[in-house]
Design a protein around this motif. Structure first.
Motif: not given
Lengths: 536, 460
Positions: B403-431
């Motif tokens: 809701a700010l009048p300027r663009a922002v960049v959010v560092k979004l972290i998905q934690d808790g990927l325990w075990g053998d977790s892999s990303i099958k598809s995503e709309s933006q490349k993750s690290t």
């Protein structure tokens, strides 16, 4: 004779005190009372919604005081008396002093009867003993020998315990000792020449809080509401802030719970004597009640229950501005944030905000539930099209409705921080008229979709597919049709495979929206499917 | 004139206590974990032969087993720490079998009668023998004063340290008394003013020392040690410290500075002698740096692959370097960093605080000051499918709003990927910052929304 001796002793005491304190040659300078004040109040960091609790204000404030300081040349100790008693001394910032600050100090010890006794330990005191019959007061020079678990003093006659004789006794102390009556911050500063400066002292102080208090008035047709809000701020400190530039900050700040040395306003003087058992009663301990009562007057400010003096109302609306990632609301005119006061300033007034009313139930799928009331929710979007479109700080919202020309309270609930463009949802509580019950009609296991997985010899894991058909009945005793919304909580991996109403999704959960006719019922059926493992 | 002479005489008699603080030089070394080393240099008067020297004005919290006294031409016999306190009840108890003076006051005339009495017992009440008669003290409730001749030797108003020494010859000599004491502590407090227009940070550092040891240290030379020496006996309770909620240190530094060191600890000496009063909080400046480049960003951590019922604010994060190049250029002792920002009128306002640990020079710090009012993330599980016994597929959707009048960049972290977790598809490349967490840098337009989707396959 006693009187004469006491007089020269007093002279000595003053002379001793005067000569003893001169070790670092810092002149004591008292800063003038604040000429300009500003107070910014922050909310309790861990409260998500709801009002403030006047008995326990868990927010804080940034206080800035502008004071005039007249410095002589050389080293001086500038004392800022009367700062908020909830001051966090480590947060204090002093600007405007010539060479900067050598050190900042906050003494937690305040002037109190017990502090007087403690600081006089081993030092000369004057004992006052009155004769009840003649009314004469005897003054004796002596030394305080002990103050732990009773007070002992020595005079020329010998050693005695205070108030164990049954005679009225007390001490008279030599002046000096440097204890302040109020919370004081002192600053050691070096100045090359005598000068007068405007100095700003800023610090964080506890014992403040604020919240928004919304009142919504529903229109007669129930399709819109008028939303107004107050900013309610309160100060539980023993210090008031007259004619202060006042603002409040909305948003959640990080706060570390650093320990603050509490102000030591002195405990009671525990003057116990020797065992005082007599031949006719059980043993008991004698205490000096007179002195204790005096000590009670100096209970720490924070410990005292906050007595609400007044709730004053100021005209004029607060002005909003962006402060980093927070919202700052400025009270337009200077106002007095008095000690132990709660104050209200107008935050906003918006008329004819369109709303929708929905009855909602939140059920776990595949479970039977007895008839229970649905929740009534009022919804709108926080946009300018809806006559809103402004940040809504968290607080409490009271919803009123018109009834025969009077506005009556319908419900009160908490409201979280809502940014522009977000949905505003006000929970109106349980409905009297709309009830929901759920029933699992059938539960079947499909043999065609059963897998057998041998684990170890003799133990097999059977993976089965369970199909469950559920029925939800919604009854409506209102004379109007109502919109109903059912949200389902599915077990992991389950999905709704069939339903007799269109299915939607909200927050990742299946949702059904249906209309329940006036004075009628509606029935919803859905079928879920999930797989589960069973050891056989 | 006569009065003044009297005064001086009396004052001297008042000060004639053993080992008085006549000529004293104190030095105080304070460690981080509620521990201080006191070195107390004073002139003591020693006689020939065996004697007891009492030390007053030592910490009330002194650890007596750590005391050491050194002076020329004395040998130490024993050290004692007496904590039997002088109270009226104790005084009466010690007077059992001895004589005291009682003064009866006639309630009708006020006349005083003096008598000698022997204390027989103090059990429950005081039993006295007056002449050949036995009485209970103040049994009739009438005023009776009791006067004692002297205070027994081992009763004191405060716990007292004494050392028995044998002096080789009499005379005044310089002695050093050193001991450890809890009750003194310090930490750092930082004031950081962030300038939004040029992304620069002005940082002031203050050492804050607190004294609750029950004693005032006059005119002491003070040294602060950034570090906590381990306590060998473990008797000292270790203060509970909550674990930090998020890592503030992004990169540990490898630069050395010009600060004094002691082993692995950094030393912060105070420039001038100072008086540390009891129950005082004292602050002295140690750092003042202007115009440090800083970055302001947003961070949101979804702790497990779950939904939230409502959008949740992202954290507002400020990061900066402590390097000598484009940074603070100093080590930062542990403490609290308070952030301020100027409002529209130019007045500094508080915007949040964050605790930091001891930070070497050259480190990168990333400190959260609080939640952003206008930047929110709504994590939603769109679909969760049971693929096989231990194999699940979760489709996540993250709705980011600004809701700010300027663009922002959010560092979004998905934690808790325990075990053998892999990303099958995503709309933006993750690290993948670790096996347990995936990270995206999502740009959210001014007054707008961005949706990010990702599909996770999790095997246990």
């Amino acid at each position: 004779m006693h009187v004469r001796r006491a007089r020269w002793l007093q002279t000595c005491a003053i002379w001793l005190v005067g000569s003893g304190v001169s070790a670092p040659a810092a002149a004591d300078i008292l800063a003038e009372p604040p000429s300009d004040l500003s107070v910014t109040v922050y909310r309790a960091p861990y409260r998500n919604s709801g009002s403030i609790d006047l008995n326990d204000l868990e927010g804080f404030a940034l206080v800035s005081e502008t004071r005039t300081v007249r410095l002589p040349a050389g080293l001086s100790l500038v004392k800022f008396e009367g700062v908020a008693d909830g001051i966090e001394p480590a947060s204090a910032i002093v600007t405007g002093l010539p060479q900067g600050v050598i050190e900042k100090n906050r003494d937690a010890k305040l002037l109190s009867p017990s502090a007087l006794i403690e600081s006089a330990l081993g030092k000369p005191v004057e004992l006052l003993r009155s004769n009840r019959k003649t009314g004469k007061t005897e003054r004796l020079a002596g030394t305080l020998k002990s103050d732990s678990g009773g007070v002992l003093f020595q005079t020329a006659q010998g050693i005695e315990a205070l108030r164990c004789s049954g005679l009225p006794e007390t001490f008279s102390f030599a002046p000096g000792g440097g204890l302040s009556a109020q919370a004081t911050l002192s600053v050691l500063v070096q100045s090359p020449k005598a000068l007068t400066r405007q100095v700003t002292l800023s610090y964080l102080a506890r014992g403040f809080d604020w919240a928004a208090d919304y009142s919504a008035i529903l229109s007669a047709d129930g399709n819109s509401l008028d939303l107004g809000a107050w900013v309610t701020l309160a100060n539980s400190n023993g210090v008031g802030f007259p004619a202060a530039r006042t603002s409040v900050v909305a948003g959640k700040l990080n706060r570390e719970n650093g320990e603050v040395q509490p102000i030591d306003a002195g405990g009671p003087i525990l003057a116990s004597c020797w065992p005082r058992g007599s031949t006719s009663d059980s043993p008991m301990i004698l205490r000096i009640n007179g002195l204790r009562r005096e000590a009670d007057k100096a209970v720490p400010m924070a410990a005292r229950a906050l007595s609400l003096q007044e709730a004053s109302v100021t005209a004029g609306r607060v002005q909003e501005e962006q402060l980093g990632d927070l919202k700052l609301y400025r009270v337009p005119d200077r106002t007095t944030v008095a000690s132990r006061q709660s104050k209200q300033v107008r935050l906003m007034d918006r008329a004819r905000v369109p709303i929708t009313t929905v009855y909602s139930a939140d059920l776990a799928a595949n479970e039977t539930a007895d008839a229970a009331p649905a929740s009534r929710l009022i919804r709108t979007m926080n946009t300018t099209a809806n006559h809103l479109g402004l940040p809504l700080p968290s607080g409490k919202v009271a919803v009123f409705a018109l009834h025969q020309g009077e506005t009556l309270l319908e419900h009160e609930s908490g409201l979280r921080d809502i940014a522009v463009g977000e949905e505003l949802e006000i929970n109106m509580g349980a409905s009297f008229d709309v009830l929901v019950s759920a029933l699992k009609e059938t539960s079947t296991i499909d043999p065609a979709r059963t897998e057998m997985l041998p684990l170890v010899p003799g133990v097999t894991l059977r993976r089965v597919a369970v199909d469950a058909v559920n029925r939800v009945d919604i009854s409506n005793a209102k004379p109007t049709d109502v919109q109903f919304e059912l949200r389902l909580q599915l077990p992991p991996g389950a999905r709704v495979v069939r339903a007799d109403h269109p299915i939607g999704a909200k927050n990742g959960r299946p949702i059904f929206q249906l209309q329940v006719p006036a004075n009628g019922t509606a029935t919803l059926r859905y079928q879920t499917q999930h797989t589960t493992e069973r050891v056989t | 004139m006569r009065a003044l002479l009297l005064c001086i005489g009396w004052a001297i008699s008042m000060l004639a206590v053993p080992a008085a603080a006549a000529d004293r030089a104190l030095s105080v070394t304070i460690y981080n974990d509620d521990l201080a080393l006191i070195q107390d240099l004073r002139d003591i008067e020693v006689k020939d032969g065996r004697q007891r020297i009492e030390f007053q004005d030592v910490s009330a919290e002194i650890r007596p087993e750590t005391v050491s006294l050194t002076a020329a031409d004395i040998s130490i016999v024993e050290q004692n720490f007496d904590f039997d306190l002088l109270t009226p009840a104790k005084l009466m108890e010690k007077a059992v079998g001895k004589e005291v003076t009682i003064v009866r006051v006639n309630p009708s005339t006020g006349a005083e009668t003096k008598e000698l009495a022997q204390v027989l017992a103090t059990n429950g009440g005081v039993v006295l023998k007056i002449g050949q008669r036995i009485e209970v003290l103040r049994d009739d409730g009438l005023p009776v004063r009791v006067i004692f001749d002297k205070v027994p030797d081992n009763l004191r108003a405060r716990p007292t340290l004494s050392v028995t020494v044998v002096g080789a010859h009499s005379g005044t000599r310089r002695a050093t008394l050193s001991y450890l004491t809890p009750g003194l502590g310090w930490r750092a407090d930082y004031v950081a003013l962030y300038n939004e227009s040029n992304s620069k940070l002005d940082v002031q550092g203050w050492v804050t020392l607190t004294n609750s040891s029950g004693t005032t240290y006059d005119n002491a030379q003070t040294l602060l040690v950034a570090g906590s020496p381990a306590s060998a006996d473990g008797a000292r309770p270790v203060a509970y410290r909550p674990q930090p909620r998020r890592g503030t240190l992004q990169e540990a530094g490898t630069e050395s500075g010009s600060r004094e060191r002691l082993g692995d600890f950094y030393l912060y000496p105070l420039a001038e002698r100072t008086t540390i009063a009891n129950l005082q909080t004292k602050q002295v400046s140690f750092l003042d740096v202007q115009g440090v480049p800083a970055e302001h960003g947003y961070e949101y951590r979804n702790h497990w692959l779950g939904s939230a019922e409502m959008p949740i604010s992202a954290k507002s994060v400020y990061s900066f370097s402590t390097s000598a190049h484009a940074g603070l250029g100093d080590q930062l002792p542990a403490g609290i960093l308070r952030f301020y920002m100027r409002d529209k009128r130019g007045d500094p306002q508080f915007i949040g605080e964050s605790r930091i640990d001891h930070t070497p020079m050259g480190s990168t710090l990333s400190l959260a000051t609080g939640d952003a009012f206008d930047v929110k993330v709504h994590a939603i599980v769109d679909k969760r499918t049971h693929l096989s016994v231990f194999d699940w597929q979760t489709e996540m959707r993250y709705e980011l709003s600004n809701a700010l009048p300027r663009a922002v960049v959010v560092k979004l972290i998905q934690d808790g990927l325990w075990g053998d977790s892999s990303i099958k598809s995503e709309s933006q490349k993750s690290t993948r910052r670790s096996a347990d967490a995936a990270e995206w840098a999502v740009t959210v337009p001014a007054n707008g929304k961005t949706t990010l989707t990702a599909s996770f396959e999790t095997k246990y």
